[in-house]
Design a protein around this motif. Structure first.
Motif, PDB file in Angstrom:
ATOM      1  N   GLY A 312       0.794  -1.230   0.000  1.00 41.99           N
ATOM      2  CA  GLY A 312       0.000   0.000   0.000  1.00 41.99           C
ATOM      3  C   GLY A 312       0.818   1.267   0.000  1.00 41.99           C
ATOM      4  O   GLY A 312       0.273   2.351  -0.231  1.00 41.99           O
ATOM      5  N   SER A 344      -4.059   4.970  -5.938  1.00 44.33           N
ATOM      6  CA  SER A 344      -5.189   4.356  -6.619  1.00 44.33           C
ATOM      7  C   SER A 344      -4.754   3.068  -7.290  1.00 44.33           C
ATOM      8  O   SER A 344      -3.583   2.906  -7.660  1.00 44.33           O
ATOM      9  CB  SER A 344      -5.776   5.320  -7.647  1.00 44.33           C
ATOM     10  OG  SER A 344      -4.791   5.739  -8.557  1.00 44.33           O
ATOM     11  N   PRO A 345      -5.648   2.115  -7.483  1.00 45.75           N
ATOM     12  CA  PRO A 345      -5.273   0.813  -8.060  1.00 45.75           C
ATOM     13  C   PRO A 345      -4.879   0.938  -9.520  1.00 45.75           C
ATOM     14  O   PRO A 345      -5.187   1.931 -10.187  1.00 45.75           O
ATOM     15  CB  PRO A 345      -6.557  -0.016  -7.893  1.00 45.75           C
ATOM     16  CG  PRO A 345      -7.656   0.986  -7.798  1.00 45.75           C
ATOM     17  CD  PRO A 345      -7.068   2.171  -7.110  1.00 45.75           C
ATOM     18  N   THR A 423     -12.533  -3.696  -6.820  1.00 43.45           N
ATOM     19  CA  THR A 423     -11.390  -3.837  -7.729  1.00 43.45           C
ATOM     20  C   THR A 423     -10.387  -4.782  -7.090  1.00 43.45           C
ATOM     21  O   THR A 423     -10.068  -4.646  -5.905  1.00 43.45           O
ATOM     22  CB  THR A 423     -10.730  -2.472  -7.997  1.00 43.45           C
ATOM     23  OG1 THR A 423     -11.678  -1.618  -8.638  1.00 43.45           O
ATOM     24  CG2 THR A 423      -9.505  -2.623  -8.884  1.00 43.45           C
ATOM     25  N   TRP A 439      -9.451  -3.136  -3.540  1.00 41.30           N
ATOM     26  CA  TRP A 439      -9.830  -1.770  -3.213  1.00 41.30           C
ATOM     27  C   TRP A 439     -11.351  -1.664  -3.282  1.00 41.30           C
ATOM     28  O   TRP A 439     -11.980  -2.205  -4.206  1.00 41.30           O
ATOM     29  CB  TRP A 439      -9.227  -0.773  -4.196  1.00 41.30           C
ATOM     30  CG  TRP A 439      -7.731  -0.767  -4.247  1.00 41.30           C
ATOM     31  CD1 TRP A 439      -6.888   0.102  -3.614  1.00 41.30           C
ATOM     32  CD2 TRP A 439      -6.882  -1.660  -4.981  1.00 41.30           C
ATOM     33  NE1 TRP A 439      -5.585  -0.198  -3.907  1.00 41.30           N
ATOM     34  CE2 TRP A 439      -5.546  -1.269  -4.749  1.00 41.30           C
ATOM     35  CE3 TRP A 439      -7.133  -2.756  -5.821  1.00 41.30           C
ATOM     36  CZ2 TRP A 439      -4.476  -1.941  -5.314  1.00 41.30           C
ATOM     37  CZ3 TRP A 439      -6.058  -3.421  -6.383  1.00 41.30           C
ATOM     38  CH2 TRP A 439      -4.744  -3.016  -6.128  1.00 41.30           C
ATOM     39  N   SER A 440     -11.931  -0.995  -2.304  1.00 36.68           N
ATOM     40  CA  SER A 440     -13.376  -0.804  -2.310  1.00 36.68           C
ATOM     41  C   SER A 440     -13.699   0.555  -2.922  1.00 36.68           C
ATOM     42  O   SER A 440     -12.868   1.466  -2.901  1.00 36.68           O
ATOM     43  CB  SER A 440     -13.931  -0.877  -0.885  1.00 36.68           C
ATOM     44  OG  SER A 440     -13.503   0.251  -0.134  1.00 36.68           O
ATOM     45  N   PRO A 444     -10.895   4.093  -2.396  1.00 35.79           N
ATOM     46  CA  PRO A 444     -10.074   3.656  -3.530  1.00 35.79           C
ATOM     47  C   PRO A 444      -8.584   3.876  -3.324  1.00 35.79           C
ATOM     48  O   PRO A 444      -7.769   3.320  -4.060  1.00 35.79           O
ATOM     49  CB  PRO A 444     -10.605   4.520  -4.682  1.00 35.79           C
ATOM     50  CG  PRO A 444     -11.189   5.729  -4.019  1.00 35.79           C
ATOM     51  CD  PRO A 444     -11.749   5.236  -2.722  1.00 35.79           C
ATOM     52  N   GLU A 446      -6.967   3.030  -0.511  1.00 37.78           N
ATOM     53  CA  GLU A 446      -6.501   2.108   0.529  1.00 37.78           C
ATOM     54  C   GLU A 446      -6.338   0.716  -0.049  1.00 37.78           C
ATOM     55  O   GLU A 446      -7.316   0.065  -0.439  1.00 37.78           O
ATOM     56  CB  GLU A 446      -7.474   2.072   1.702  1.00 37.78           C
ATOM     57  CG  GLU A 446      -7.034   1.143   2.814  1.00 37.78           C
ATOM     58  CD  GLU A 446      -8.042   1.061   3.952  1.00 37.78           C
ATOM     59  OE1 GLU A 446      -7.868   0.204   4.827  1.00 37.78           O
ATOM     60  OE2 GLU A 446      -9.009   1.860   3.932  1.00 37.78           O
ATOM     61  N   THR A 447      -5.107   0.237  -0.125  1.00 36.19           N
ATOM     62  CA  THR A 447      -4.824  -1.088  -0.636  1.00 36.19           C
ATOM     63  C   THR A 447      -5.008  -2.124   0.472  1.00 36.19           C
ATOM     64  O   THR A 447      -4.355  -2.037   1.511  1.00 36.19           O
ATOM     65  CB  THR A 447      -3.382  -1.173  -1.176  1.00 36.19           C
ATOM     66  OG1 THR A 447      -3.200  -0.166  -2.171  1.00 36.19           O
ATOM     67  CG2 THR A 447      -3.112  -2.535  -1.790  1.00 36.19           C
TER      68      THR A 447
END
Length: 451
Positions: A312, A344-345, A423, A439-440, A444, A446-447
């Motif tokens: 993260g 972000s992812p 995701t 990721w929710s 988005p 927070e890994t």
């Protein structure tokens, strides 16, 4: 606080732990009680931790590596004292004040950071240390030719072993036992072809491994035969594919391409172990280059790999890609510095895009077990045959690998989703999908590690 003004969270620190026991022990040392003489400066933190002996353990962490040093006898990296020190720093902003480093910490830090030829970095466990220059190029060429000749002899012997197996019938493989395969693997080790030895050991584990084992054995025999033939005809192959073949049989190709600097999001860190070696895989994603990279670190004889990054975190540093492995594997530069920035992812897509990416990767490397992909707007769901990740519109779904279905990370993913699309980053292969991070929509940046 490190030199860049970025503090690791407790979750990111615990993600560095080599195992659950270290995680628990480090957590117990994450309070001020056992610590004295703590301080921080220039991306480093240090302290004295009271132990069972008369003298406290001297612990120092260079967060720009990251790298760790401690006078405790532990063979784990990072040890529980390094974890505890980082946890203390994460939870208490006043625990380690800005100060001058004591001599013992300064000496270690100077050795790491002021070493132009990389000697101290290799001693500290830096995976990106360059290979030493060859003193005699002609002698190196002769050694390479001798090794290639040994590998060729080993590949020819393995071809004969596969031919004998198919001539006698696959059913006989179960009665033959594992001893013959282990003997063949040892011959491949003697031929200096560890990649072929590994494939032989996998072949030996298939007979009697459950329903459908003859089909699996035939598939793996075909892939091993393909690798043998590719090595024996490597001189006629295109250069990129020939590099992949050499890597697959166990040759280490020089890393001499241009380095790529970026802000790298640490996606996942996972360990696999056998009796000889622990292998750590660290997945990174470049926020500007949009490139996914794989770092490998190894620990022999029960030691944990030294390279570790907090999941993260966003790190500023350089990577140099390997010439094979689809451009995924890379070697890190000397320093990776945590920076503040978006986490972000990686960009992703539906299940169909993931399958397409894996198919294209197989074209360049037929022996590839999996490929890193990011699934967008997928929902974990229980199916007849087990868990799967399905597109939110229900169009396609990917089954999870058997190993992934038995890990606690699956329930973390289910809880994160709560029935809503998420995701997910992971590895897509012929055995299914292994989720590694998620990721929710609500967070988005927070890994969430899943392994």
């Amino acid at each position: 606080m490190n030199a860049m003004g970025v503090r690791w969270t407790a979750e990111q620190v615990l993600a560095l732990a080599p195992d659950d026991a270290s995680r628990r022990a480090g957590s117990r040392l994450g309070t001020a009680g056992p610590w004295s003489g703590t301080g921080r400066a220039d991306g480093a933190v240090w302290g004295l931790c009271k132990g069972s002996g008369r003298a406290p353990y001297r612990t120092v962490v260079d967060t720009t590596g990251p790298a760790y040093a401690c006078t405790c006898p532990s063979r784990k990296f990072p040890c529980k004292h390094a974890l505890g020190l980082l946890l203390l720093q994460a939870s208490d902003t006043t625990a380690a004040e800005e100060s001058a480093a004591p001599d013992w910490a300064e000496q270690w830090l100077a050795g790491r950071r002021g070493d132009p030829d990389g000697t101290a970095r290799r001693a500290a466990g830096g995976a990106g240390a360059p290979a030493a220059a060859t003193a005699d190029p002609e002698a190196a060429r002769r050694r390479a030719e001798r090794r290639a000749a040994r590998i060729t002899a080993g590949a020819q012997e393995l071809e004969q072993r596969l031919a004998d197996l198919l001539r006698g019938g696959l059913a006989a493989a179960e009665q033959a036992g594992y001893g013959l395969w282990e003997e063949t693997a040892a011959r491949m080790v003697d031929a200096q072809a560890p990649g072929l030895a590994g494939r032989v050991r996998e072949l030996g584990a298939i007979p009697g491994s459950g329903p459908g084992w003859p089909v699996r054995l035939l598939e793996e025999c075909a892939l091993t035969h393909l690798l043998d033939r590719a090595w024996l005809t490597a001189g006629r192959l295109p250069d990129p594919f020939a590099a992949t073949v050499r890597t697959r049989v166990g040759l280490n190709l020089p890393v001499d391409g241009p380095p790529l600097r970026d802000h790298w999001l640490v996606l996942a860190q996972c360990d696999t172990s056998d009796a000889r070696l622990t292998t750590r895989r660290i997945w990174l994603h470049g926020t500007a280059s949009r490139r996914t990279a794989l770092l490998l670190s190894f620990g022999a004889a029960g030691r944990a790999p030294r390279l570790a990054f907090p999941v993260g975190a966003v790190l500023d540093g350089e990577l140099t890609p390997h010439p094979a492995s689809g451009g995924l594997r890379a070697e890190p530069g000397e320093h990776f510095v945590p920076v503040a920035g978006p986490a972000s992812p990686p960009p992703g897509g539906p299940v169909g895009d993931a399958l397409g990416a894996y198919g294209r990767a197989l074209r360049d490397d037929p022996w590839l077990d999996s490929w890193p992909v990011t699934l967008r707007h997928v929902v974990p769901a229980r199916a007849e045959y087990g868990w799967q990740l399905a597109d939110a519109d229900g169009r396609e779904a990917l089954p999870l690998t058997p190993a992934a279905q038995s890990r606690p990370g699956l329930w973390r993913l289910v809880a994160l989703s709560g029935g809503a699309p998420v995701t997910v980053f992971g590895e897509c292969g012929h055995r299914g999908f292994t989720p590694l991070a998620a990721w929710s929509p609500e967070a988005p940046g927070e890994t969430v590690p899943l392994i």
